[in-house]
Each structure stands twice: as structure tokens, then as C-alpha cells.
Write a protein that holds these residues in place. Sequence first.
Motif, PDB file in Angstrom:
ATOM      1  N   ILE A   3      45.976  41.785  43.953  1.00  0.00           N
ATOM      2  CA  ILE A   3      44.790  41.065  44.423  1.00  0.00           C
ATOM      3  C   ILE A   3      43.958  40.703  43.208  1.00  0.00           C
ATOM      4  O   ILE A   3      43.708  41.524  42.347  1.00  0.00           O
ATOM      5  N   SER A   4      43.581  39.475  43.130  1.00  0.00           N
ATOM      6  CA  SER A   4      42.808  39.023  41.982  1.00  0.00           C
ATOM      7  C   SER A   4      41.319  39.009  42.313  1.00  0.00           C
ATOM      8  O   SER A   4      40.922  39.187  43.466  1.00  0.00           O
ATOM      9  N   ILE A   5      40.522  38.812  41.299  1.00  0.00           N
ATOM     10  CA  ILE A   5      39.077  38.714  41.501  1.00  0.00           C
ATOM     11  C   ILE A   5      38.767  37.542  42.429  1.00  0.00           C
ATOM     12  O   ILE A   5      37.901  37.646  43.302  1.00  0.00           O
ATOM     13  N   LYS A   6      39.493  36.454  42.267  1.00  0.00           N
ATOM     14  CA  LYS A   6      39.289  35.283  43.125  1.00  0.00           C
ATOM     15  C   LYS A   6      39.557  35.622  44.594  1.00  0.00           C
ATOM     16  O   LYS A   6      38.799  35.232  45.478  1.00  0.00           O
ATOM     17  N   SER A   7      40.612  36.379  44.845  1.00  0.00           N
ATOM     18  CA  SER A   7      40.938  36.779  46.212  1.00  0.00           C
ATOM     19  C   SER A   7      39.863  37.700  46.776  1.00  0.00           C
ATOM     20  O   SER A   7      39.469  37.575  47.941  1.00  0.00           O
ATOM     21  N   PHE A   8      39.378  38.645  45.947  1.00  0.00           N
ATOM     22  CA  PHE A   8      38.334  39.543  46.408  1.00  0.00           C
ATOM     23  C   PHE A   8      37.048  38.780  46.704  1.00  0.00           C
ATOM     24  O   PHE A   8      36.351  39.086  47.668  1.00  0.00           O
ATOM     25  N   ARG A   9      36.743  37.762  45.894  1.00  0.00           N
ATOM     26  CA  ARG A   9      35.563  36.922  46.168  1.00  0.00           C
ATOM     27  C   ARG A   9      35.701  36.226  47.513  1.00  0.00           C
ATOM     28  O   ARG A   9      34.740  36.142  48.276  1.00  0.00           O
ATOM     29  N   LEU A  10      36.877  35.716  47.807  1.00  0.00           N
ATOM     30  CA  LEU A  10      37.111  35.037  49.080  1.00  0.00           C
ATOM     31  C   LEU A  10      36.940  36.021  50.240  1.00  0.00           C
ATOM     32  O   LEU A  10      36.250  35.718  51.222  1.00  0.00           O
ATOM     33  N   ILE A  11      37.547  37.198  50.124  1.00  0.00           N
ATOM     34  CA  ILE A  11      37.411  38.209  51.168  1.00  0.00           C
ATOM     35  C   ILE A  11      35.948  38.596  51.330  1.00  0.00           C
ATOM     36  O   ILE A  11      35.443  38.729  52.446  1.00  0.00           O
ATOM     37  N   SER A  12      35.240  38.761  50.220  1.00  0.00           N
ATOM     38  CA  SER A  12      33.827  39.130  50.242  1.00  0.00           C
ATOM     39  C   SER A  12      32.993  38.076  50.964  1.00  0.00           C
ATOM     40  O   SER A  12      32.152  38.400  51.807  1.00  0.00           O
ATOM     41  N   THR A  13      33.237  36.824  50.642  1.00  0.00           N
ATOM     42  CA  THR A  13      32.495  35.733  51.272  1.00  0.00           C
ATOM     43  C   THR A  13      32.786  35.667  52.771  1.00  0.00           C
ATOM     44  O   THR A  13      31.865  35.554  53.583  1.00  0.00           O
ATOM     45  N   LEU A  14      34.044  35.760  53.134  1.00  0.00           N
ATOM     46  CA  LEU A  14      34.411  35.708  54.551  1.00  0.00           C
ATOM     47  C   LEU A  14      33.846  36.898  55.319  1.00  0.00           C
ATOM     48  O   LEU A  14      33.399  36.751  56.461  1.00  0.00           O
ATOM     49  N   GLU A  15      33.841  38.080  54.694  1.00  0.00           N
ATOM     50  CA  GLU A  15      33.288  39.270  55.343  1.00  0.00           C
ATOM     51  C   GLU A  15      31.790  39.096  55.582  1.00  0.00           C
ATOM     52  O   GLU A  15      31.289  39.398  56.658  1.00  0.00           O
ATOM     53  N   LEU A  52      39.642  44.936  54.690  1.00  0.00           N
ATOM     54  CA  LEU A  52      40.153  44.262  53.495  1.00  0.00           C
ATOM     55  C   LEU A  52      39.150  44.326  52.344  1.00  0.00           C
ATOM     56  O   LEU A  52      39.526  44.520  51.189  1.00  0.00           O
ATOM     57  N   TYR A  53      37.864  44.191  52.662  1.00  0.00           N
ATOM     58  CA  TYR A  53      36.810  44.250  51.647  1.00  0.00           C
ATOM     59  C   TYR A  53      36.778  45.634  50.994  1.00  0.00           C
ATOM     60  O   TYR A  53      36.736  45.748  49.768  1.00  0.00           O
ATOM     61  N   VAL A  54      36.789  46.684  51.794  1.00  0.00           N
ATOM     62  CA  VAL A  54      36.734  48.046  51.242  1.00  0.00           C
ATOM     63  C   VAL A  54      38.001  48.330  50.421  1.00  0.00           C
ATOM     64  O   VAL A  54      37.919  48.886  49.324  1.00  0.00           O
ATOM     65  N   GLY A  55      39.152  47.918  50.926  1.00  0.00           N
ATOM     66  CA  GLY A  55      40.392  48.075  50.163  1.00  0.00           C
ATOM     67  C   GLY A  55      40.358  47.298  48.859  1.00  0.00           C
ATOM     68  O   GLY A  55      40.769  47.794  47.801  1.00  0.00           O
ATOM     69  N   GLY A  56      39.836  46.076  48.912  1.00  0.00           N
ATOM     70  CA  GLY A  56      39.701  45.268  47.705  1.00  0.00           C
ATOM     71  C   GLY A  56      38.720  45.872  46.722  1.00  0.00           C
ATOM     72  O   GLY A  56      38.918  45.823  45.508  1.00  0.00           O
ATOM     73  N   ALA A  57      37.654  46.467  47.242  1.00  0.00           N
ATOM     74  CA  ALA A  57      36.665  47.125  46.371  1.00  0.00           C
ATOM     75  C   ALA A  57      37.302  48.303  45.642  1.00  0.00           C
ATOM     76  O   ALA A  57      37.056  48.507  44.445  1.00  0.00           O
ATOM     77  N   LEU A  58      38.127  49.069  46.347  1.00  0.00           N
ATOM     78  CA  LEU A  58      38.819  50.184  45.690  1.00  0.00           C
ATOM     79  C   LEU A  58      39.769  49.690  44.604  1.00  0.00           C
ATOM     80  O   LEU A  58      39.869  50.287  43.528  1.00  0.00           O
ATOM     81  N   TYR A  59      40.445  48.590  44.887  1.00  0.00           N
ATOM     82  CA  TYR A  59      41.344  48.009  43.885  1.00  0.00           C
ATOM     83  C   TYR A  59      40.551  47.486  42.683  1.00  0.00           C
ATOM     84  O   TYR A  59      40.927  47.713  41.537  1.00  0.00           O
ATOM     85  N   MET A  60      39.442  46.801  42.944  1.00  0.00           N
ATOM     86  CA  MET A  60      38.605  46.279  41.854  1.00  0.00           C
ATOM     87  C   MET A  60      37.983  47.407  41.037  1.00  0.00           C
ATOM     88  O   MET A  60      37.783  47.266  39.835  1.00  0.00           O
ATOM     89  N   TYR A  61      37.703  48.527  41.688  1.00  0.00           N
ATOM     90  CA  TYR A  61      37.173  49.711  40.998  1.00  0.00           C
ATOM     91  C   TYR A  61      38.127  50.132  39.881  1.00  0.00           C
ATOM     92  O   TYR A  61      37.704  50.402  38.757  1.00  0.00           O
ATOM     93  N   LYS A  62      39.402  50.143  40.194  1.00  0.00           N
ATOM     94  CA  LYS A  62      40.398  50.512  39.181  1.00  0.00           C
ATOM     95  C   LYS A  62      40.625  49.383  38.184  1.00  0.00           C
ATOM     96  O   LYS A  62      40.677  49.610  36.985  1.00  0.00           O
ATOM     97  N   LYS A  63      40.761  48.175  38.681  1.00  0.00           N
ATOM     98  CA  LYS A  63      41.089  47.039  37.815  1.00  0.00           C
ATOM     99  C   LYS A  63      39.962  46.723  36.839  1.00  0.00           C
ATOM    100  O   LYS A  63      40.215  46.439  35.663  1.00  0.00           O
ATOM    101  N   LEU A  64      38.714  46.734  37.313  1.00  0.00           N
ATOM    102  CA  LEU A  64      37.575  46.362  36.466  1.00  0.00           C
ATOM    103  C   LEU A  64      36.890  47.573  35.839  1.00  0.00           C
ATOM    104  O   LEU A  64      35.873  47.418  35.167  1.00  0.00           O
ATOM    105  N   LYS A  65      37.453  48.756  36.091  1.00  0.00           N
ATOM    106  CA  LYS A  65      36.921  50.003  35.523  1.00  0.00           C
ATOM    107  C   LYS A  65      35.439  50.204  35.845  1.00  0.00           C
ATOM    108  O   LYS A  65      34.619  50.489  34.981  1.00  0.00           O
ATOM    109  N   TRP A  66      35.108  50.032  37.132  1.00  0.00           N
ATOM    110  CA  TRP A  66      33.753  50.291  37.599  1.00  0.00           C
ATOM    111  C   TRP A  66      33.479  51.787  37.575  1.00  0.00           C
ATOM    112  O   TRP A  66      34.397  52.597  37.707  1.00  0.00           O
ATOM    113  N   SER A  67      32.225  52.149  37.485  1.00  0.00           N
ATOM    114  CA  SER A  67      31.847  53.554  37.635  1.00  0.00           C
ATOM    115  C   SER A  67      31.828  53.885  39.131  1.00  0.00           C
ATOM    116  O   SER A  67      31.841  52.984  39.980  1.00  0.00           O
TER     117      SER A  67
END
Length: 92
Positions: A3-15, A52-67
Motif C-alpha cells: 500500500i502506498s502513501i497515495k493509496s492511504f490518502r485515497l482510503i483516508s479521504t473516502l473514509e 482499511l484506514y486503521v490497517g493502512g495507518a498501521l502499515y504507514m506507521y512501519k513504512k514512515l517510521k512514525w512514533s
Amino acid sequence: MEISIKSFRLISTLEAISFLVLLGIAMPLKYIWHLPQMVQIVGMAHGVLFVLYVGGALYMYKKLKWSIKDLFIVVMCSVLPFGPFYVERKYL
């Protein structure tokens, strides 16, 4: 699944949009005009998008190294009507 940042943005907007439609259109139709069908349809779509948003957030947490704090804020924004729009601006 990648899942890319672009995909997460789309999911975020739709949510966010589905939540606003649920609160602003479907709920008044149900409780004021006694038409519950819209809540069933929009509610199901919003539920799927929320997961999908929560799952994407968990993935972005790892990918973008969020705290952990950032992850907490991103997930909590999913329960605020305009929260995902804030996440798109601030964290993506």
C-alpha cells in the motif's frame, strides 16, 4: 499487500467523506424522516473504509517510521468527522 502513501490518502479521504455522509445525511434521514436504508448502506461502506484506514495507518506507521504518539493521533483522527483530512495534511 503493498500500500502506498497515495493509496492511504485515497482510503483516508473516502473514509472521511463516508463518515460525513453518515453523520450529515444518513442519520438525519433515519431519525427525522424514518428512512433507515441509507444508514445501512453508508454505514457498511464506512465500516469497511474504517477498517482499511486503521490497517493502512498501521502499515504507514512501519513504512514512515512514525512514533507511537503519531500512530495514536492518526488512529484517533479516524473517529473525528474531519480528522482524516488533518492526517493527510500533517502526516502524509
